[in-house]
Design a protein around this motif. Structure first.
Motif, short mmCIF file in Angstrom:
data_model
loop_
_atom_site.label_atom_id
_atom_site.label_comp_id
_atom_site.label_asym_id
_atom_site.label_seq_id
_atom_site.Cartn_x
_atom_site.Cartn_y
_atom_site.Cartn_z
N VAL A 1 1.15 -1.18 0.04
CA VAL A 1 0.21 0.12 -0.01
C VAL A 1 0.87 1.14 -0.21
CG1 VAL A 1 -2.18 1.39 1.14
CG2 VAL A 1 -1.69 -0.71 0.97
N TYR A 2 1.82 1.58 0.90
CA TYR A 2 2.72 2.46 0.97
C TYR A 2 3.23 2.74 -0.30
CZ TYR A 2 5.93 5.69 3.08
OH TYR A 2 7.25 6.88 3.25
N GLU A 3 4.08 1.69 -0.85
CA GLU A 3 4.71 2.02 -2.18
C GLU A 3 3.60 2.26 -3.32
OE1 GLU A 3 7.05 -1.19 -3.15
OE2 GLU A 3 8.49 -0.94 -1.31
N ALA A 4 2.93 1.90 -3.71
CA ALA A 4 1.94 2.08 -4.60
C ALA A 4 1.42 3.18 -4.03
CB ALA A 4 0.83 0.95 -4.23
N GLU A 5 0.91 3.67 -3.37
CA GLU A 5 0.81 5.23 -2.59
C GLU A 5 1.55 5.85 -3.53
OE1 GLU A 5 -2.18 5.84 -1.60
OE2 GLU A 5 -2.08 7.99 -1.47
N ILE A 6 2.77 6.03 -3.18
CA ILE A 6 3.67 7.00 -3.69
C ILE A 6 4.19 7.12 -4.79
CG2 ILE A 6 6.47 6.96 -3.97
CD1 ILE A 6 6.32 6.14 -0.74
N ASP A 7 4.24 5.75 -5.54
CA ASP A 7 3.59 5.59 -6.51
C ASP A 7 2.59 6.20 -7.73
OD1 ASP A 7 5.20 2.40 -7.50
OD2 ASP A 7 5.95 4.80 -7.32
N ARG A 8 1.75 5.94 -6.96
CA ARG A 8 0.21 7.50 -7.15
C ARG A 8 0.71 8.03 -7.54
NH1 ARG A 8 -3.84 9.08 -5.86
NH2 ARG A 8 -3.64 8.57 -3.94
N LYS A 9 0.86 8.80 -6.28
CA LYS A 9 0.46 10.29 -5.95
C LYS A 9 1.65 11.07 -7.00
CE LYS A 9 -0.53 10.21 -1.27
NZ LYS A 9 0.31 10.94 0.45
N LEU B 1 2.38 9.76 -10.28
CA LEU B 1 1.41 10.27 -11.04
C LEU B 1 0.89 11.44 -11.11
CD1 LEU B 1 1.15 6.37 -12.12
CD2 LEU B 1 2.48 7.79 -13.77
N GLU B 2 0.27 11.66 -10.06
CA GLU B 2 -1.17 12.79 -9.95
C GLU B 2 -0.36 14.05 -9.81
OE1 GLU B 2 -3.96 11.53 -9.83
OE2 GLU B 2 -4.52 13.54 -9.33
N LEU B 3 0.73 14.21 -8.90
CA LEU B 3 1.12 15.29 -9.72
C LEU B 3 1.57 15.30 -10.83
CD1 LEU B 3 2.41 17.65 -8.60
CD2 LEU B 3 4.61 16.43 -7.29
N LYS B 4 2.24 14.73 -11.95
CA LYS B 4 2.56 15.06 -12.77
C LYS B 4 1.66 15.92 -14.09
CE LYS B 4 6.63 12.00 -12.68
NZ LYS B 4 7.86 10.68 -13.27
N ARG B 5 0.40 14.59 -13.63
CA ARG B 5 -1.17 14.45 -14.29
C ARG B 5 -1.69 16.28 -14.07
NH1 ARG B 5 -6.09 14.65 -13.81
NH2 ARG B 5 -5.82 14.04 -11.92
N ARG B 6 -1.49 16.47 -13.24
CA ARG B 6 -1.88 17.90 -12.79
C ARG B 6 -0.85 19.12 -13.12
NH1 ARG B 6 -3.94 17.66 -5.88
NH2 ARG B 6 -6.04 15.29 -6.88
N GLU B 7 -0.20 18.67 -12.81
CA GLU B 7 1.49 20.12 -13.33
C GLU B 7 1.31 19.87 -15.21
OE1 GLU B 7 5.03 18.15 -12.88
OE2 GLU B 7 5.35 19.21 -10.29
N SER B 8 0.55 19.09 -15.83
CA SER B 8 0.56 19.27 -17.68
C SER B 8 -1.29 19.52 -17.47
CB SER B 8 0.07 17.50 -18.32
OG SER B 8 1.53 16.86 -17.76
N GLU B 9 -1.95 19.36 -16.72
CA GLU B 9 -3.29 19.93 -16.95
C GLU B 9 -2.98 21.53 -16.40
OE1 GLU B 9 -6.07 16.53 -15.94
OE2 GLU B 9 -6.17 17.74 -14.69
N LEU B 10 -2.45 22.61 -15.19
CA LEU B 10 -2.56 23.45 -14.93
C LEU B 10 -0.87 23.91 -16.74
CD1 LEU B 10 -2.43 25.90 -13.18
CD2 LEU B 10 0.09 25.01 -12.07
N TYR B 11 -0.40 23.50 -16.73
CA TYR B 11 0.48 24.27 -18.08
C TYR B 11 -0.77 23.89 -18.85
CZ TYR B 11 3.82 25.03 -21.48
OH TYR B 11 4.29 25.06 -22.35
N ALA B 12 -1.55 23.70 -19.31
CA ALA B 12 -1.99 23.76 -20.64
C ALA B 12 -3.24 24.52 -20.04
CB ALA B 12 -3.20 22.52 -20.88
#
Length: 604
Positions: A366-374, A376-387
Motif C-alpha cells: 500500500v505505501y509504495e503503491a500510494e507513493i507511485d500513484r501520487k 503520477l497524479e502530480l505529473k498529470r496535474r502539472e500538465s493540466e495546469l500548464y495547458a
C-alpha cells in the motif's frame, strides 16, 4: 515523568491560568462599571445643577429685561421735575408699584435704581455720584458697550442681612438723551446653594462666576475673596467647557467633573465643579477582590481534587497496556495483548493484533503503491495546469485573434477583420484596466470599441455617437460604469424600439468640482409609475426586489461607496420619447491609504 503526572500538571496549569485570567478580567470589568456609573451619576448631578442654576438666575435677569422694556420707568427716572411734589407723585404712581411687583415675585434682599437725574432721588432711587462710580460693580457695568447689559458679581458677606450677597447689575443706555440707567438686585447666596439636592450634600460643589469669583463652596465656611484660579485643579478645567478627570489632593483621590454654562452672555463662562471622593468605590472594589480571590482559591482546590481523581482512573489501565507492549518481541508481530474492560482502551488492545499482522503488507504494497500513484497524479496535474495557463494566457488569445484577423484581411473580408480587431481590443481593454477607478478617456475608448461591435451586429438599427470635451477625459469614473449604462440602454431601448435606435454619450461640467456623464437613447422610455419604482429600488438597495435593474443598482452603489453620498445616478425619462441616465462624478479623487476609510467624500 509519568503520563498521570503530566495530565494532572497540564490540566491544573490550564485551569489555574484560565480561572486566574477570568477572575482578573471580571474584577477589572466590574471595577470599570462601578467607576463609569459613578461618573455617570456625577455628570447627571452637575448637569441638573447647571440647568437649575441657569433657570434660577434667569428669573432675576428677567427683572432687568422688564426694566429695559418699561418706558414709563425710564421716563420717570430721566425727566427733570420742577418740584419735589411732582417727583414724589411720579415715584409713587410709577416706580413704587414696579418695585413692589419685583419684590413680591422674586426672592431678593434689596432692589435699587441709579440715575444721573438729581431731581428724582429717593430711598431706592439713588444719584450716580462719585462714590457710586468708585464701586467695582459700577465700573464693570459702565464700560460695557451694549445698550442693555447684565452682570453678576459677588459682594461678600453682608452684616445687615447676615448672608453672602450676590448682586445682579443691569445697565440701560438711553439713546434719546444719551443717559445711563442702572438697576441692582441683591440675592442671598443661600438661594444658589439650596439648589444642590439633598442626595448630593456629601459631594463637594464649587460654583464660580465668569469673572472667577467663587459664590458656592459647600466644603468651606467662608468664600470671601476666593477665586476659582486658587484651586489646584484649575489648569485642568481652564481650557475646556465640560471635562472629567481624576485629581489627588492631600493623599485623597477625587473624581472631578466640570461644566461651563454658556446659555447667555451674563452667565457665559460660569463654572460648576463637583469633587467626589472615590474612596467608597475603592473600598467596594477591594471587598470584591477579596471575595473573588477566595472563590478563586476554592475553585482551584476543587479542580485539583477532581482532576487528580480523573487522571488516576484514566491512566491506570494505560500503564498496564504500556507494560505489555514493552514485553512484546519486535520480531513477533502476532503477539496478543489482553486488557480487561469494554471501553476505548480495550478496543485499542483488541485491534492491536490486527494492526501488527498487516504491518508488513501495508509497508510493502500500500505505501509504495500510494507513493507511485501520487507521483503520477502530480505529473498529470502539472500538465493540466500548464495547458490551462496556455489557454487563458492573454498573449495567446491576442495572438490567435490577430492571426484570424490577418487571415481575414488576406481573403479580403475587411468587415469581419474589423469586428475581430474590435473584439481583441475590447478584451485587452478589460484586462488592462485592473483598477476600480479609471480615467473617463480610457473608459470611453473601451465602450467605443464595444459599441462598434454592437453597430456591426445590429446594422442600421443602431446609431451610436459620443460628445466628450477633451478636458473631461482625465477625470475619474468607476471602471465599467459607462459600459453598464450602455448595456442598459441596449436592453431597454434597442430591443423594445420599433424604429432605429440612437444612443448618445455626452459629458459636461456641473461646476469646478463635479461633472456629468449622460447616456441618452430614443427608446420607449418609462412611465411615471415605472420611473418611481426604479427610483425606489435605487434609494432602498436592501429590499428583496433586486432582480430587475440590477446593473443600475450596482452602479449607483459603486459610485456612492467610491466617491461619497453626494454622487450617484440621475434618471429622466419621457414615455414614448427618450430616456437619459446621468452619472454625477467628482473631478478630483484619490484612494485613501491602507487603514483609512476607502471613501473620500467631495461635496458637489
Amino acid at each position: 515523568m509519568k503520563i498521570r503526572t503530566k495530565i494532572f500538571v497540564a490540566n491544573m496549569l490550564v485551569v489555574t491560568i484560565l480561572l486566574g485570567v477570568l477572575t482578573h478580567v471580571l474584577i477589572e470589568y466590574v471595577s470599570g462599571i462601578l467607576l463609569d456609573k459613578a461618573k455617570e451619576n456625577v455628570n447627571y448631578s452637575v448637569s441638573q445643577l447647571a440647568l437649575n442654576l441657569d433657570k434660577s438666575m434667569k428669573v432675576y435677569e428677567q427683572v432687568i429685561d422688564s426694566f429695559y422694556i418699561n418706558h414709563d420707568i425710564q421716563e420717570a427716572l430721566l425727566n427733570h421735575y420742577e418740584s419735589d411734589a411732582e417727583a414724589q407723585g411720579v415715584y409713587f404712581d410709577v416706580v413704587t408699584p414696579y418695585m413692589n411687583v419685583v419684590r413680591a415675585t422674586t426672592d431678593t434682599l434689596n432692589l435699587m435704581m441709579y440715575t444721573n437725574n438729581p431731581t428724582f432721588q429717593f430711598s431706592d432711587v439713588k444719584n450716580v455720584d462719585d462714590e457710586i462710580k468708585e464701586h467695582e460693580w459700577y465700573k464693570a457695568a459702565h464700560y460695557s458697550d451694549k445698550r442693555l447689559s447684565r452682570a453678576w458679581t459677588y459682594m461678600g458677606r453682608s452684616d445687615i442681612y447676615k448672608a453672602d450677597v450676590l448682586r445682579l447689575v443691569g445697565k440701560l443706555y438711553n439713546i434719546f438723551n444719551r443717559s445711563e440707567l442702572f438697576i441692582t438686585l441683591d440675592v442671598d447666596q443661600r438661594v444658589i446653594q439650596d439648589l444642590i439636592s439633598k442626595e448630593d450634600q456629601d459631594h463637594r460643589y464649587i460654583i464660580a462666576l465668569n469673572n472667577g469669583q467663587v459664590i458656592v463652596d459647600n466644603a468651606l465656611k467662608s468664600i470671601e475673596g476666593l477665586h476659582i484660579q486658587d484651586y489646584g485643579f484649575y489648569n485642568d478645567i481652564a481650557g475646556s467647557d465640560d471635562t472629567s478627570f481624576m485629581y489627588t489632593d492631600d493623599g485623597l483621590k477625587y473624581l472631578v467633573v466640570s461644566k461651563t454654562i454658556d446659555t447667555r452672555h451674563s452667565v457665559s463662562g460660569m463654572k460648576i465643579v463637583s469633587l467626589v471622593s472615590i474612596d467608597q468605590y475603592i473600598s467596594k472594589v477591594n471587598q470584591m477582590k477579596w471575595i473573588a480571590l477566595a472563590l478563586y482559591l476554592v475553585s482551584v482546590l476543587l479542580c485539583m481534587i477532581i482532576i487528580y481523581a480523573i487522571s488516576t482512573g484514566l491512566t491506570k489501565r494505560l500503564t498496564v497496556l504500556a507494560l505489555k507492549i514493552k514485553e512484546m518481541n519486535t520480531d513477533n508481530l502476532q503477539s496478543f495483548i489482553e486488557v480487561k474492560g469494554n471501553d476505548e482502551i480495550s478496543q485499542v488492545s483488541y485491534k492491536f493484533n490486527q494492526m501488527m499482522a498487516r504491518m508488513d503488507m501495508l509497508i510493502k504494497q500500500v505505501y509504495e503503491a500510494e507513493i507511485d500513484r501520487k507521483e503520477l497524479e502530480l505529473k498529470r496535474r502539472e500538465s493540466e495546469l500548464y495547458a490551462l495557463q496556455a489557454q487563458i494566457n492573454p498573449h495567446y488569445l491576442f495572438n490567435t485573434l490577430n492571426a484570424i484577423r490577418g487571415n481575414l484581411l488576406e481573403n479580403g473580408d475587411y468587415k469581419n477583420a474589423d469586428i475581430v480587431k474590435w473584439f481583441a481590443q475590447s478584451f485587452r481593454n478589460m484586462l488592462n484596466q485592473k483598477s476600480d477607478v479609471v480615467k473617463l478617456g480610457d473608459e470611453l475608448d473601451a465602450v467605443n470599441t464595444y459599441m462598434n461591435v454592437q453597430m456591426f451586429r445590429y446594422g442600421n438599427r443602431l446609431n451610436y455617437s459620443s460628445e466628450v470635451p477633451e478636458e473631461l477625459r482625465q477625470f475619474p469614473i468607476p471602471r465599467l460604469a459607462l459600459h453598464t449604462l450602455l448595456e442598459n440602454a441596449m436592453i431597454h431601448a434597442l430591443e423594445n424600439n420599433e424604429n432605429d435606435t440612437v444612443i448618445k454619450v455626452r459629458a459636461e461640467w456641473v461646476d469646478e468640482r463635479c461633472y456629468r456623464v449622460t447616456v441618452q437613447d430614443n427608446g420607449p422610455g418609462f412611465s411615471v409609475e415605472k420611473l418611481a419604482e426604479i427610483w425606489e429600488r435605487l434609494q432602498n438597495p436592501d429590499r428583496d426586489e433586486q432582480s430587475r435593474h440590477l446593473g443600475l443598482l450596482n452602479t449607483q452603489q459603486r459610485i456612492k461607496l467610491t466617491f461619497g453620498a453626494d454622487f450617484g445616478l440621475d434618471i429622466v425619462s419621457v414615455a414614448g420619447l427618450e430616456t437619459r441616465v446621468s452619472m454625477v462624478l467628482p473631478t478630483a479623487w484619490h484612494r485613501q491609504k491602507e487603514g483609512e476609510n476607502d471613501v473620500t467624500s467631495i461635496d458637489c
